[in-house]
Design a protein around this motif. Sequence first.
Motif, PDB file in Angstrom:
ATOM      1  N   HIS A  38       1.438   0.364   6.938  1.00 42.64           N
ATOM      2  CA  HIS A  38       0.458  -0.481   6.514  1.00 42.64           C
ATOM      3  C   HIS A  38       0.816  -1.863   6.347  1.00 42.64           C
ATOM      4  CE1 HIS A  38      -1.833   2.895   4.121  1.00 42.64           C
ATOM      5  NE2 HIS A  38      -1.740   3.043   5.086  1.00 42.64           N
ATOM      6  N   PHE A  39       1.991  -2.157   6.096  1.00 43.32           N
ATOM      7  CA  PHE A  39       2.493  -3.468   6.115  1.00 43.32           C
ATOM      8  C   PHE A  39       2.595  -4.019   7.440  1.00 43.32           C
ATOM      9  CE2 PHE A  39       6.355  -6.348   6.775  1.00 43.32           C
ATOM     10  CZ  PHE A  39       5.645  -7.662   5.923  1.00 43.32           C
ATOM     11  N   TRP A  40       3.080  -3.466   8.432  1.00 44.32           N
ATOM     12  CA  TRP A  40       3.144  -4.149   9.754  1.00 44.32           C
ATOM     13  C   TRP A  40       1.513  -4.234  10.401  1.00 44.32           C
ATOM     14  CZ3 TRP A  40       6.889  -6.654  10.993  1.00 44.32           C
ATOM     15  CH2 TRP A  40       8.323  -6.373  10.489  1.00 44.32           C
ATOM     16  N   THR A  41       0.759  -3.135  10.116  1.00 39.84           N
ATOM     17  CA  THR A  41      -0.560  -3.049  10.625  1.00 39.84           C
ATOM     18  C   THR A  41      -1.412  -4.640  10.078  1.00 39.84           C
ATOM     19  OG1 THR A  41      -0.640  -0.870  10.210  1.00 39.84           O
ATOM     20  CG2 THR A  41      -2.722  -1.913  10.756  1.00 39.84           C
ATOM     21  N   GLY A  56      -2.684 -10.552  12.063  1.00 40.90           N
ATOM     22  CA  GLY A  56      -3.090 -11.794  12.354  1.00 40.90           C
ATOM     23  C   GLY A  56      -4.509 -12.195  11.736  1.00 40.90           C
ATOM     24  N   ASP A  57      -4.937 -11.371  10.771  1.00 44.65           N
ATOM     25  CA  ASP A  57      -6.314 -11.626  10.214  1.00 44.65           C
ATOM     26  C   ASP A  57      -6.192 -12.407   8.882  1.00 44.65           C
ATOM     27  OD1 ASP A  57      -8.724 -11.553   9.235  1.00 44.65           O
ATOM     28  OD2 ASP A  57      -9.041  -9.415   9.069  1.00 44.65           O
ATOM     29  N   PRO A  58      -6.336 -13.534   8.792  1.00 43.62           N
ATOM     30  CA  PRO A  58      -6.457 -14.331   7.597  1.00 43.62           C
ATOM     31  C   PRO A  58      -6.975 -13.785   6.382  1.00 43.62           C
ATOM     32  CG  PRO A  58      -7.743 -15.566   9.234  1.00 43.62           C
ATOM     33  CD  PRO A  58      -7.244 -14.318   9.846  1.00 43.62           C
ATOM     34  N   ASP A  59      -8.072 -12.888   6.592  1.00 41.04           N
ATOM     35  CA  ASP A  59      -8.546 -12.302   5.385  1.00 41.04           C
ATOM     36  C   ASP A  59      -7.987 -11.553   4.603  1.00 41.04           C
ATOM     37  OD1 ASP A  59     -11.003 -13.935   6.132  1.00 41.04           O
ATOM     38  OD2 ASP A  59     -12.085 -12.464   6.980  1.00 41.04           O
ATOM     39  N   ARG A  60      -6.855 -10.861   5.456  1.00 48.18           N
ATOM     40  CA  ARG A  60      -5.982  -9.745   4.660  1.00 48.18           C
ATOM     41  C   ARG A  60      -4.865 -10.409   4.430  1.00 48.18           C
ATOM     42  NH1 ARG A  60      -6.257  -4.788   9.063  1.00 48.18           N
ATOM     43  NH2 ARG A  60      -5.895  -3.531   7.288  1.00 48.18           N
ATOM     44  N   ALA A  61      -4.553 -11.540   4.256  1.00 50.55           N
ATOM     45  CA  ALA A  61      -3.421 -12.099   3.888  1.00 50.55           C
ATOM     46  C   ALA A  61      -3.052 -11.728   2.209  1.00 50.55           C
ATOM     47  CB  ALA A  61      -3.469 -13.727   3.760  1.00 50.55           C
ATOM     48  N   GLY A  62      -4.079 -11.920   1.301  1.00 48.65           N
ATOM     49  CA  GLY A  62      -3.967 -11.285   0.188  1.00 48.65           C
ATOM     50  C   GLY A  62      -3.535  -9.857   0.156  1.00 48.65           C
ATOM     51  N   GLU A  63      -4.107  -9.092   0.810  1.00 49.23           N
ATOM     52  CA  GLU A  63      -3.737  -7.698   1.064  1.00 49.23           C
ATOM     53  C   GLU A  63      -2.222  -7.400   1.076  1.00 49.23           C
ATOM     54  OE1 GLU A  63      -5.639  -4.146   3.506  1.00 49.23           O
ATOM     55  OE2 GLU A  63      -6.629  -5.854   3.254  1.00 49.23           O
ATOM     56  N   LEU A  64      -1.780  -8.373   2.332  1.00 47.71           N
ATOM     57  CA  LEU A  64      -0.616  -8.371   2.780  1.00 47.71           C
ATOM     58  C   LEU A  64       0.535  -8.686   1.485  1.00 47.71           C
ATOM     59  CD1 LEU A  64       1.264  -8.027   5.119  1.00 47.71           C
ATOM     60  CD2 LEU A  64       0.919 -10.551   5.503  1.00 47.71           C
ATOM     61  N   ALA A  65       0.203  -9.817   0.773  1.00 42.57           N
ATOM     62  CA  ALA A  65       1.082 -10.095  -0.335  1.00 42.57           C
ATOM     63  C   ALA A  65       1.168  -8.884  -1.419  1.00 42.57           C
ATOM     64  CB  ALA A  65       0.599 -11.327  -1.059  1.00 42.57           C
ATOM     65  N   LYS A  66       0.117  -8.275  -1.642  1.00 36.89           N
ATOM     66  CA  LYS A  66       0.355  -7.160  -2.501  1.00 36.89           C
ATOM     67  C   LYS A  66       1.150  -5.946  -1.743  1.00 36.89           C
ATOM     68  CE  LYS A  66      -1.644  -8.615  -5.805  1.00 36.89           C
ATOM     69  NZ  LYS A  66      -0.887  -8.862  -7.146  1.00 36.89           N
ATOM     70  N   MET A  67       0.827  -5.892  -0.680  1.00 39.93           N
ATOM     71  CA  MET A  67       1.710  -4.848   0.015  1.00 39.93           C
ATOM     72  C   MET A  67       3.029  -5.169   0.106  1.00 39.93           C
ATOM     73  SD  MET A  67       0.917  -2.167   1.312  1.00 39.93           S
ATOM     74  CE  MET A  67      -0.300  -1.417   2.013  1.00 39.93           C
ATOM     75  N   VAL A  68       3.607  -6.530  -0.033  1.00 39.04           N
ATOM     76  CA  VAL A  68       4.890  -6.431  -0.240  1.00 39.04           C
ATOM     77  C   VAL A  68       5.493  -6.511  -1.472  1.00 39.04           C
ATOM     78  CG1 VAL A  68       6.675  -8.686  -0.131  1.00 39.04           C
ATOM     79  CG2 VAL A  68       4.953  -8.775   1.514  1.00 39.04           C
TER      80      VAL A  68
END
Lengths: 356, 638
Positions: free
Chosen positions: B531-534, B539-551
């Motif tokens: 999921h993290f790599w996806t 490159g979708d800025p809208d998912r940046a928050g999601e990314l932080a949580k994923m980390v």
Amino acid sequence: MNAVDGSDHYEAAVEGPSPSLLVIVLDTNPHAWALLAPTLPLSKAIANILVFINAHLAVNNANQVAVVASHSHRAVWLYPRPPSSSSSEDVEMTNDQPPKLDDANKYRPFALIENSLLASLRDLISTTAEKDVATTSTTQMAGALTLALSYINKATVLYSDTTSSSKPATNAIDAPENTTGLQSRILVVSVSGDLAHQYIPIMNTTFAAQRLRIPIDILKLAGDTVFLQQASDTTKGIYMHLRSPQGLLQYLMMAFLPDQMARKHLVAPTQEVVDFRAACFCHRKVVDVGFVCSICLSIFCSPPEGAICLTCSTHLALGDYGAKPAVVPRKKKKKRRVNGGGGDTPSARGTPVPGE
Amino acid sequence: MAPVPTIQGAAGYKKKDGTFSIAQDQKSIQWQPVGARDAEKVVTIAVANITNLQQTPEAAAKVMLKIFEKPPDASESVTHLFHFNSPSNPRGEANAIKDALTNLISALKANDANTPKANGATSAAMAIASAVTSKPTSGPARWYDDAGLKTDIELQQSLMKKDPALHRTYMEARRTKPDIISDSQFNSQFWSTRTNILRAHAVESHQKRGAYNVLSAVKPRQVDGELKMNISAEQVQLIFSQHPLVKRVYDENVPKLNEMEFWSRFFLSRLFKKLKGERIVETDGTDPTFDRYLDASNDSGLDQRLLGLHIPNIIDLEGNEENQGGSRGGNRADFTMRPGSAAKVPIVRTLNSLSEKIMAHVAPSDVDPADPIGMDEETFNALALKDLQGDAAENRIMLNIKEQSQFFANEKSAVSAEAALYAKQVPSEVLAGLRSDVNPMSIGNGTGRGLDLSSAIGVLEESDSEDERKTAHVGSKASLVDAQKQILEGVKARRLEIDGSSAQTSLAGLSQKIFDRLTLTHATTTEFLHHFWTIFLSGDPDRAGELAKMVETLERAMDRINAVAADAEKERDQVIARTKQDILDIYQRTQKKTKWDPKSVAGGEKVVKEMMEPTTRAIQKAMKEYKKALAAEGIDTS
């Protein structure tokens, strides 16, 4: 000379364990041997290999041997000698005494091979021009392997023909599982590294050998080539990078003498870590992670220019790849700017982000 | 519906030219021959009676429209074939009429539920009519739709029920997912990497099982001399449809016999054996009720129906009979092929007729070749002898391979270490050295006695190790010893590899419980990494928050691995403590000291860390990339 290439052994091959054919590919890259000369000169290596060949022939009197030289600009048969070159040999040998093959102290087949091998090796070295050495630094390994495979094929057909009267013809090509036919294997004595430009032909011969169940043993005296490792791994051969090349004979006799039949019952001293990386087609770099053309399976270390495959000119789509990893935070920042009114106040990674 | 202007076209009917038109009231269509005076020759078809439309394919030269009419009181439908022969635009006219008719009929169907559904296949027929001109757009597209699959909870549930391992991974991943990701988001993420499995499952579960040879599937068991069997209502249905004779027997007897008795006696009867195709032997019990029907025909009139069909000559075996001299010429047919009583090879015949019956119930997926000749281009194509038509045009994708050496040539910069060394050498010296090396005199066979191998290989029998230290030469004892060592090391490593593959050692001393936990932790960590790599690469800025949580989740995944490692260590400590206690006990009882090394106890934290090392590295790599990306944006990562 051709008459000697083992055909007189065929009659004896009916009973007992199946004979084996050993094809030695000798890397005679002048550059590499010149570098290696202080530790292991070519002549000593040849002597060691000759002892090994004799041992191989002594195991079974139907055993056969063939030697190919993988030289800097061509691949040449050393033994059996091609008929055309044998005449020139006679001319050259006139200033020396013609070799006496009927030496009572030497088993005649040994003497024959030794004589022929040395003569053709001298031939090869003397006919190598300076510019050949200057222009290339590698060795024609792929060509030599191809010669070896074709010789094995010929020998196998010949063997199954001559023995078909006493037992059903078993062609190693049709029935790779057979245990009664000629057991062939290839031993590569390699001294030079850097075979990346021959990646494709070498892999092709490797897969041909794998299909025919011919193990490719690699004896690495110097240098390092990823693809020979893969060749021995795919064909279930033995790969050895010699720690002390001066003990060559020990290696040859201990690790490489058993044929396929014997190896089934032995633990082979092969190197257990195999480098499976491939070379990219664009810069000959050995790559960890690469890009593969979906049409022709060419490997690239970075997406080719304009996403057009260099080999087959197919226009490739890179999918989401264009979105470089770094893009995300940058856009994220942009978004923050939009939301936060243009400040880069957020400092920590865990900063709550509006939205989801 | 807007009033449709009168649609008409020039069309031939029964080899007469005329005009085809839809009446003003849109209730009927009519065809009027050219120059007709009386109404007799006018063909009128009520739209309500039309059950089917067929049209020649778009590419066909002839433009024909076939209308199937079935008046409410008639049992058989009548077909009308109109040949559109307008000199200017037959195809356009025909299409206009067909489209108008299709609309009319579907409107009629929608309004009137009581519309006679001839053969119950009216809608299917309509589908055929439109399929002639356009590709079907609906239908099985459901499982081609990734988004649809991802949201089909029911499908996912049923898949997880089938695959417990997947279910476990799903539950574990959902349990440990970051809170900010909603269930539905998690769901779609989880399944987005598994759409292929979902699709396979959807296709699999949507396949309908066809009819089967039901008589051989029912296996009555003899329990205490009594016959026990289980037959379902569906099986009874199948038996009736496959064997009309049984239905007849049932009809005629069941009020007298009770249901249960009927079936148990039936499965013992000679009739059952006959229907199943088994040979009837003398010892088989007789049953007057069923034996009466032994000679009765089990035919549902299928043969008659088959005979009535039009079979294209090209696949009609009987059509050849007169050409090859019929039954008189050639070899006698195989005995299974000869007409005659079913008694000869009952099993073959029974199975054949059963297969015929089963096939007759299956809706044909291809075009029925028994349709009237000239109707279908596709059938014609299917039957054409293609090998008589010469070579087809090659339909290949050209692959243009460029010479690879071309793009190697300009890359001289990246040479290997060896090549760099080679480049330093002077070619003439290289060659001279090599030549002198293989010189006959130096090798030692210039004496005319051949090569003295024992001296050439360089092994000196008399040499002692003292001398050798000074000059290492080929075949020196030291080198031989080292060679032997290397070979034995290789053998040892390989042996370990061969022996190490057994099930017990693959646990590496961990208990099965810890190992299972480790497997699950690994699976979920991999899932989150995925999921993290996806998200990271999207490159979708809208998912940046999601990314932080994923980390954060990945950090926690790290903790989980450590927790498992700690537990494994605890487990190992317990084993060590227990063993120590045992040794102490033995010592106290017998005063004997047992030698034991705690290091011999496998498992523990070390093993867990070793097993998870690649995963740990993957997590670290992901974190590093993320921090790097953050740093590139000037965001402080500390």
